[in-house]
Scaffold this active site. Structure first.
Site, mmCIF file in Angstrom:
data_model
loop_
_atom_site.group_PDB
_atom_site.id
_atom_site.type_symbol
_atom_site.label_atom_id
_atom_site.label_comp_id
_atom_site.label_asym_id
_atom_site.label_seq_id
_atom_site.Cartn_x
_atom_site.Cartn_y
_atom_site.Cartn_z
ATOM 1 C CD GLU A 100 -1.726 -2.390 1.480
ATOM 2 O OE1 GLU A 100 -0.617 -2.618 2.006
ATOM 3 O OE2 GLU A 100 -2.521 -3.290 1.210
ATOM 4 C CG ASP B 73 -5.638 -5.183 2.282
ATOM 5 O OD1 ASP B 73 -4.638 -5.748 1.796
ATOM 6 O OD2 ASP B 73 -5.613 -4.630 3.400
ATOM 7 C CE LYS C 228 -6.400 -8.357 5.378
ATOM 8 N NZ LYS C 228 -5.482 -7.302 4.866
ATOM 9 C CD1 TRP D 131 -0.633 -9.467 11.133
ATOM 10 C CD2 TRP D 131 -0.131 -10.457 13.068
ATOM 11 N NE1 TRP D 131 -0.730 -8.525 12.129
ATOM 12 C CE2 TRP D 131 -0.414 -9.100 13.321
ATOM 13 C CE3 TRP D 131 0.220 -11.281 14.146
ATOM 14 C CZ2 TRP D 131 -0.376 -8.539 14.609
ATOM 15 C CZ3 TRP D 131 0.267 -10.723 15.423
ATOM 16 C CH2 TRP D 131 -0.025 -9.369 15.647
ATOM 17 C CB CYS E 224 1.892 11.323 11.521
ATOM 18 S SG CYS E 224 2.844 12.601 10.698
ATOM 19 C CG HIS F 111 2.032 9.380 16.286
ATOM 20 N ND1 HIS F 111 2.456 9.454 17.595
ATOM 21 C CD2 HIS F 111 3.153 9.439 15.523
ATOM 22 C CE1 HIS F 111 3.790 9.567 17.614
ATOM 23 N NE2 HIS F 111 4.239 9.550 16.367
ATOM 24 C CG MET G 13 9.781 10.230 15.793
ATOM 25 S SD MET G 13 8.145 10.253 14.989
ATOM 26 C CE MET G 13 8.329 11.719 13.963
HETATM 27 CA CA CA Z 1 -2.468 -5.338 2.393
#
Ligand code: CA
Length: 704
Positions: A207, A329, A356, A417, A632, A636, A675
């Site tokens: 992605e 996905d 998935k 997973w 970010c 976060h 970070m």
């Molecule tokens: Ca993926």
């Protein structure tokens, strides 16, 4: 290390005259066993002293034939020893146990070797991930799922794409290689897979840019590249690497190579000693939206497949694609478990696979043919899998071609997973399942112009939460009967994102939950037979081993994975805020007497109220759209709401202090804690980010 172990062993059991003899035996035995932990050893289901591979043995079943701890006495299970890991954040890995030493990978890919009986630290290896993430833009995660052991060596991987070999005795680095171009927006969170004097690794990042997935095998001894297998075809004008790529290219349309195609194999690798074949589980499309990726359709091989390869050469043998024309996905990177089943009075060497897309697949390892497939959750995208063709029977508009479409399972998948286990005694597979759908829509996207940019990435489709989810609970533990393809029992769970499973001959299934409770279930009935509150969300799967006559259960406790990053308000509400709860490795036995202090209660960081910071809406827009949402947010959290992987910026005084903020974001002052350093941001960019974060805080404050 050997000598110390030898003395301990002798001291507790044998008279002094036998010291030397046992010292000698123990030292030699250790050396020999470690060097000769080869494919035969890793294939041995009977041995119980060790946990030699990611899924315990090459079969990847996560089943141990140990019954010292069983349904009757598991109520006495208590903490035998524990190790505090104060610097760690997300812990999702499976420890290995080899000859009395427990090895595990923690945050920032730090590897530790610990005495599996006492919990004493033997050595630490730090691959200095901070230094490497300083050197480039970063994407990916602070955590890692595991290690591999082979002939005396430990193999590990790093966030920034390195694969390394360590001497298992000393922790000394033997070799290290960079497995992809560091300028690419790829990362590694997976465990490498060692087999036949090689070690295999893939990567994630589908992605994050125009990605073309591949796996690489290296010589276990030297680290030299042995072979590489691309998962999707490249530009035909440049020629195909092999016949398999030529065959795959016929299933693609348009100029797919410009978008990469995807297929990144970031998790499930299984070596099958019965057939001498390597299986890789492949990932979703780059981008997800097939109208962009391969306009006009096509199966798009080898996306969302199990691909069987020659372990010596990496040559293609066969494949089974779970999701042709992937658009949601639906990775098929999940566990590839090897089981021996009796189906219609025939012995079948089977693959069990619960990707998935929500179907449970039983595949014949002899020829790669589908034996059976049934949904283990609601699957609105396909009604069934046709056994004749092996293909899903799809419903209308599943590729959102006629407008927004509600699809379940959603992009988080029915099973990710978090480890599935299989118990040959009960004949059941234990799946940590999720129940969640999304509305997929590309209505606001210009499909002609859409382009993936390295490190910015995207999926080519937008997701919206539906009004109603498929069930009134978000997750469950499902015991699945693969022969009859039906649920044997299941336990609904109140929270999303629980850990992987372990099953044993004690008729037990162990699983840690996101609320911090580790449970043991009766493997036949699903009845809860033991529970323990670890005081912090558990994302890692437990393991078991037996040393000196005592069976142990060991698990890493450390809330982690993508949900801890982007889980938003639901993840925040778990209360596993960054920096509050000490991460731990906890080991249990029936005779455990450790006195482990409890952790603080769940904590909810409160946004700071700052009156003197006047928010500028243009800056908010820029900070949010151009920066925050493109990097970010992965740690976060979106809208500044942290699920615990990184500090909640709404509550951080640093985000209103321009100098300190600059020193961290641009200067890289916290690279050692994961970070990344964004040194290409200018003063105005940084201020825009501060405005966005302040706006997130203000919005939360107004809501309250
Ligand atoms: Ca993926």
């Amino acid at each position: 290390m050997n000598v110390i172990k030898g003395i301990k062993f002798a001291h507790t059991i044998f008279p002094i005259s036998l010291y030397a003899f046992f010292l000698f035996l123990s030292a030699c035995g250790t050396e020999e066993q470690q060097v000769y932990i080869n494919d035969d050893a890793i294939s041995n289901e009977e041995q119980v002293a060790n946990w030699l591979a990611y899924g315990r043995t090459h079969n990847e079943r996560r089943f141990a034939p140990l019954d010292d701890i069983n349904v009757s006495n598991v109520k006495n299970l208590s903490v035998d020893w524990y190790m505090d890991l104060p610097g760690d954040v997300g812990l999702v890995s499976t420890p290995l146990v080899v000859d009395g030493t427990l090895y595990f990978t923690g945050t920032m890919n730090i590897v530790r070797a610990v005495d599996a009986v006492t919990g004493e630290l033997i050595w630490t290896f730090d691959p200095e991930v901070g230094k490497h993430i300083r050197e480039k833009k970063q994407t990916g995660f602070i955590h890692n799922r595991g290690l591999s052991f082979y002939k005396g060596k430990i193999f590990g991987t790093t966030w920034d794409g390195r694969l390394f070999a360590l001497d298992a005795h000393s922790g000394e680095r033997l070799w290290m290689v960079q497995t992809f171009d560091p300028e690419r927006a790829l990362y590694i969170t997976g465990a490498p897979k060692a087999f036949k004097d090689k070690v295999l690794i893939g990567n994630g990042g589908t992605e994050n840019g125009p990605s073309r997935g591949f796996v690489t095998a290296y010589d276990a001894e030297t680290g030299e590249e042995a072979w590489k297998f691309y998962i999707v075809p490249g530009n035909p004008a440049e020629g195909f690497e092999n016949e398999a790529m030529k065959m795959a290219a016929a299933t693609w349309k348009g100029e797919w190579w410009k978008h990469g195609g995807g297929g990144n194999a970031w998790h499930g690798f299984t070596y099958d000693p019965d057939f001498d074949v390597l299986y890789i589980g492949t990932g979703n499309g780059s981008p997800w939206n097939q109208k962009i990726r391969s306009p006009g359709g096509g199966d798009n091989l080898f996306l969302c497949s199990i691909v069987a390869l020659d372990p010596d050469t990496g040559e293609y043998l066969w494949h089974y694609q779970t999701t042709p024309g992937e658009s949601w996905d639906y990775n098929s990177t999940m566990d590839i478990v090897l089981a021996d089943l009796t189906i219609n009075n025939e012995e079948v060497k089977a693959i069990l696979h619960a990707p998935k897309n929500g179907f449970f697949y039983v595949i014949n390892r002899a020829d790669g043919k589908l034996i059976s497939a049934q949904p283990f959750v609601e699957t609105s995208w396909a009604t069934q899998i046709d056994l004749e063709s092996g293909r899903p029977v799809e419903v209308d508009n599943i590729r959102y071609e006629n407008g927004p479409a509600y699809i379940t399972p959603g992009a988080n998948g029915a099973h990710v997973w978090q480890a599935m286990s299989y118990n040959p005694n009960t004949g059941l597979a234990y799946i940590p399942a999720l129940h969640e759908g999304f509305i997929y829509s590309d209505e606001s996207i210009d499909l002609e112009k859409w382009k993936s940019i390295e490190f910015v990435g995207g999926t080519g489709v937008r997701l919206f939460p539906p009004e109603k989810q498929p069930r009134d609970y978000p997750a469950s533990l499902i015991a699945w009967d693969p022969i009859n393809q039906k649920e044997a029992w299941s336990v609904p769970q109140d929270n999303f994102w629980n850990g992987g499973t372990l099953t044993t001959a004690g008729n037990l299934v162990f699983q840690g939950r996101s609320d911090g409770v580790l449970l043991a279930y009766n493997a036949e009935t699903g009845e809860v037979v033991w529970e323990f509150n670890a005081g912090l969300g558990i994302s890692a799967p437990p393991i078991t081993y037996k040393l000196n006559g005592r069976q142990y259960i060991s698990v890493l406790v450390g809330w982690g994975g993508i949900y801890a990053g982007v889980g938003g308000k639901d993840a925040y509400d778990m209360g596993w805020a960054y920096g509050i709860h000490t991460r731990r490795l906890i080991t249990f036995s029936l005779d455990g007497k450790a006195n482990m202090p409890s952790l603080p209660p769940p904590f909810f960081p409160q946004p700071l109220a700052v009156n003197e910071f006047e928010v500028d809406q243009d800056m908010v827009e820029k900070g949010g759209n151009q920066y925050y949402s493109k990097g970010c947010n992965r740690c976060h959290g979106s809208s500044g709401i942290s699920g615990g992987m990184a500090p909640d910026l709404r509550a951080s005084p640093i985000c209103i202090n321009k100098d300190v903020f600059t020193s961290i974001v641009k200067g890289g002052a916290r690279v050692n804690r994961g970070m990344p350093q964004y040194d290409d941001l200018n003063k105005e960019d940084l201020i825009a980010l501060m405005h966005f974060i302040r706006d997130c805080a203000n919005s939360s404050l107004t809501e309250d």
